[in-house]
Design an enzyme around this catalytic site. Structure first.
Site, short mmCIF file in Angstrom:
data_model
loop_
_atom_site.label_atom_id
_atom_site.label_comp_id
_atom_site.label_asym_id
_atom_site.label_seq_id
_atom_site.Cartn_x
_atom_site.Cartn_y
_atom_site.Cartn_z
N ARG A 126 0.75 -1.30 0.18
CA ARG A 126 0.02 -0.20 0.15
C ARG A 126 0.79 1.20 -0.05
O ARG A 126 1.94 1.14 0.77
CB ARG A 126 -0.88 0.04 1.02
CG ARG A 126 -2.13 -1.00 1.06
CD ARG A 126 -2.83 -0.84 2.36
NE ARG A 126 -2.42 -1.46 3.60
CZ ARG A 126 -1.76 -0.38 4.61
NH1 ARG A 126 -2.08 0.82 4.27
NH2 ARG A 126 -1.22 -0.98 5.64
N LYS B 134 -8.60 -2.26 0.49
CA LYS B 134 -8.56 -1.41 1.71
C LYS B 134 -9.26 -0.16 1.71
O LYS B 134 -9.74 0.26 2.61
CB LYS B 134 -7.09 -1.13 2.23
CG LYS B 134 -6.33 -2.45 2.71
CD LYS B 134 -7.10 -3.20 3.78
CE LYS B 134 -6.37 -4.37 4.51
NZ LYS B 134 -6.86 -5.12 5.47
N HIS C 54 -10.61 -4.87 12.13
CA HIS C 54 -9.58 -5.46 11.29
C HIS C 54 -9.24 -6.77 12.00
O HIS C 54 -8.29 -6.79 12.84
CB HIS C 54 -8.48 -4.66 11.04
CG HIS C 54 -7.48 -5.15 10.28
ND1 HIS C 54 -6.24 -4.77 10.28
CD2 HIS C 54 -7.73 -5.83 9.10
CE1 HIS C 54 -5.35 -5.29 9.31
NE2 HIS C 54 -6.26 -5.96 8.78
N SER D 52 -0.15 -7.33 10.04
CA SER D 52 0.19 -8.18 9.18
C SER D 52 1.48 -9.12 9.79
O SER D 52 2.36 -8.58 10.55
CB SER D 52 0.82 -7.56 8.11
OG SER D 52 1.64 -8.17 7.19
N LYS E 231 -3.12 -13.82 11.88
CA LYS E 231 -4.23 -13.72 11.96
C LYS E 231 -5.07 -14.65 10.97
O LYS E 231 -6.11 -15.37 11.20
CB LYS E 231 -4.65 -12.35 11.52
CG LYS E 231 -6.30 -11.88 11.54
CD LYS E 231 -6.35 -10.41 11.49
CE LYS E 231 -5.40 -9.51 10.72
NZ LYS E 231 -5.87 -9.60 9.37
N THR E 232 -4.48 -14.51 9.83
CA THR E 232 -5.08 -15.55 8.73
C THR E 232 -4.69 -16.95 8.95
O THR E 232 -5.78 -17.88 8.93
CB THR E 232 -4.54 -15.18 7.35
OG1 THR E 232 -4.91 -13.67 6.84
CG2 THR E 232 -5.26 -16.14 6.13
N ASP F 192 -10.26 -11.37 7.60
CA ASP F 192 -9.56 -10.11 7.50
C ASP F 192 -10.53 -8.90 8.20
O ASP F 192 -10.07 -8.11 8.89
CB ASP F 192 -9.07 -9.79 6.22
CG ASP F 192 -8.00 -8.43 6.59
OD1 ASP F 192 -7.18 -8.49 7.26
OD2 ASP F 192 -7.93 -7.60 5.44
N ARG G 261 1.36 -12.11 -2.23
CA ARG G 261 -0.03 -12.48 -1.69
C ARG G 261 -0.67 -13.29 -2.49
O ARG G 261 -0.37 -13.52 -3.66
CB ARG G 261 -0.75 -11.02 -1.63
CG ARG G 261 -0.31 -9.93 -0.67
CD ARG G 261 -0.87 -10.05 0.63
NE ARG G 261 -0.68 -9.35 1.66
CZ ARG G 261 -0.88 -8.98 2.80
NH1 ARG G 261 -1.91 -9.91 3.19
NH2 ARG G 261 -0.38 -8.11 3.79
#
Length: 531
Positions: A56, A198, A217, A235, A239-240, A254, A319
């Site tokens: 980003r 996003k 988030h 990140s 989390k994933t 997410d 990704r």
């Protein structure tokens, strides 16, 4: 109205020679390959390279300073203002440029699995693979609903268009600008697809608090008994990975909302970081990334398309984007009941936080507003050899258009109202800091999480950590007792104490940024050096 006119309705773009509206994955693959936008992996995933921007462009994101939203926006480094006049000029230039292209791709999609709180999004882009990314990432309406689709928000996606900083008031030729008043997002000068995802998350963070819904988030899953759990984390914290549990059904990986009736996914897909992805440790994400329909960003493959997920020559931020149904065990409809468990993840590269700790409601709000993790050399450009603390309030500061305390208060209210138990989980280092210690065992983390999720962990004996005030379990079946207390894993206890005091000082400095907006209970729960 022609089909082309209908596809562009509400965008302000005058159509070019050919419009490709709401194509399936098969159709988008065909066009992307015809146009040379990327290539196929050996397993059929679409491989795209995003060029200069592999993440980003945080400093190139702007919120339009429209009078009707000015007082409610959290202005500063996160939300840089762009004047309404400059946005009108910029969006006009983007529309003109898009209208001059020989072909465009549009997708009509939903954000928000709960019909009461969803928005309708129309993406218009020059690239088939970006349309496929959006189709994977958001919720695809039934075909019958497309004929009458009217967008609430429009994304004008022009990755090859270069903005003029002197004319528009932006910083570089890359510009991401969001107008809440015009309900329009312009993305120019970057091919990184995460900007699409996003930008809509930012929109949901704007509109939902006024509806009494907490936007978050976080990932979410649910057990066989209907017990929902949330996983907050920046990140690289897992989390994933941790929410993709074969023993629990995935709600989403997410972004979610927490309403009076329960939780719901904002999206219809997953966007997983895949650098050094392990088939053994993360089989579900591995399988989803090795099949037709997945979009891989900046992933390296050989001439036959065999992937090398350890190769970071383009970026550490490789990704994979795939529809959520690529994960075998998911919640149909993307909705679940009120969460029983809330997990806040951190990857502590200083190696001083316990693998799991029970939080009081006041501590939960403190750690939510802190949003701590620590990055290490190799994960991002410009980082040195020592761990670097990162504090991202609400675990998502770059996507918060409102003041953080708005979301903090809502979380505290939801936890109190719905009775959720909150845990802090460290997926970072143990036995020493990065470079000396080792990464926390994912098997240990999963075992501790399962004990937290089934309620058994809350019943064990706890001991207070002297540096951070955290309640650590003394013993957990199947987990070596020394693992539970980070100081015991260090050979040099004095070195641990010095490192712990250093991290305490970083927490103290960060707390000053939001101390004035919290109650006395949260102030009392704040991490501080011993007197």
């Amino acid at each position: 109205m022609t089909s082309a006119d209908a596809a562009l309705s509400g965008t302000g773009v005058a159509g070019p020679a050919e419009i490709h509206a709401n194509l399936s994955a098969n159709g988008l693959y065909a066009h992307a390959l015809r146009r040379g936008e990327g290539r196929l992996s050996a397993d059929g995933a679409f491989m795209a390279v995003t060029g200069q921007h592999t993440g980003r462009s945080v400093q190139d994101k702007f919120v339009v300073d429209d009078p009707e939203v000015h007082d409610a926006v959290w202005w500063g480094k996160v939300n840089r203002p762009l004047s309404p006049a400059n946005f009108t000029k910029f969006s006009g230039q983007v529309r003109t440029w898009l209208g001059q292209q020989p072909e465009l791709f549009t997708q009509d999609l939903y954000a928000g699995a709960d019909p009461a709180h969803r928005i309708r999004v129309r993406l218009i882009t020059t690239n088939a693979w970006h349309a496929l990314f959006a189709r994977n990432m958001f919720i695809r309406p039934p075909r019958a609903e497309l004929a009458s689709f009217k967008p609430d928000y429009v994304i004008l996606h022009a990755p090859e268009f270069e903005a003029d900083p002197a004319e528009i008031g932006c910083r570089t030729s890359t510009c991401i600008a969001l107008s809440f008043a015009k309900r329009t997002i312009c993305i120019a000068g970057t091919s990184y697809a995460g900007e699409i995802k996003k930008s809509i998350f930012t929109v949901m963070n704007w509109i939902l608090p006024d509806r009494g819904v907490l936007p978050m988030h976080c990932s979410a899953n649910v057990g066989a008994a209907g017990d929902a759990a949330l996983f907050f984390g920046l990140s690289g914290t897992g989390k994933t990975t941790l929410s993709s549990d074969p023993e629990r059904a995935l709600v989403g990986d997410d972004e979610h909302g927490w309403s009076d009736t329960g939780i719901f996914n904002f999206e219809g897909g997953c966007y997983a970081k895949v650098i050094k992805l392990s088939k053994e440790a993360e089989p579900q994400i591995w399988d989803a990334s090795h099949r037709f329909g997945a979009v891989l960003e900046n992933v390296i493959g050989d001439e036959h398309g065999n992937l090398d997920l350890d190769d970071n020559r383009l970026t550490e931020n490789t990704r994979s984007c795939y529809p959520i149904e690529f994960i075998p065990n998911t919640v149909a409809g993307g909705r679940a009941g009120k969460p029983k468990t809330v997990v806040m993840l951190t990857a502590d590269a200083f190696g001083v936080l316990p693998p799991i700790a029970k939080l009081t409601p006041a501590q939960a709000m403190y750690h939510f507003l802190s949003g701590y993790t620590a990055r290490v050399a190799g994960t991002e450009k410009g980082l040195g050899k020592e761990p670097q603390a990162t504090f991202s309030t609400c675990f998502g500061a770059p996507f918060l258009p409102r003041h953080p305390e708005v979301y903090g208060r809502m979380l505290a209210e939801r936890i109190a109202r719905d009775g959720a138990q909150v845990w802090l989980v460290n997926t970072g280092w143990t036995g020493g800091a990065y470079g000396t210690g080792k990464r926390m065992s994912i098997q240990h983390t999963r075992a501790l999480l399962r004990a937290a999720l089934d309620g058994s962990l809350a019943k064990v004996e706890f001991v207070r950590d002297p540096f951070f005030g955290l309640m650590m379990p003394k013993a957990v079946p199947g987990i070596p007792s020394e693992v539970l207390n980070p100081r015991e894993t260090w050979a040099d206890k004095d070195a641990y104490d010095r490192q712990a005091k250093h991290l305490v000082s970083l927490f103290e400095a960060n707390f000053e940024t939001f101390a004035g907006a919290v109650g006395e209970d949260v102030k009392a729960a704040a991490i501080r050096a011993a007197a």
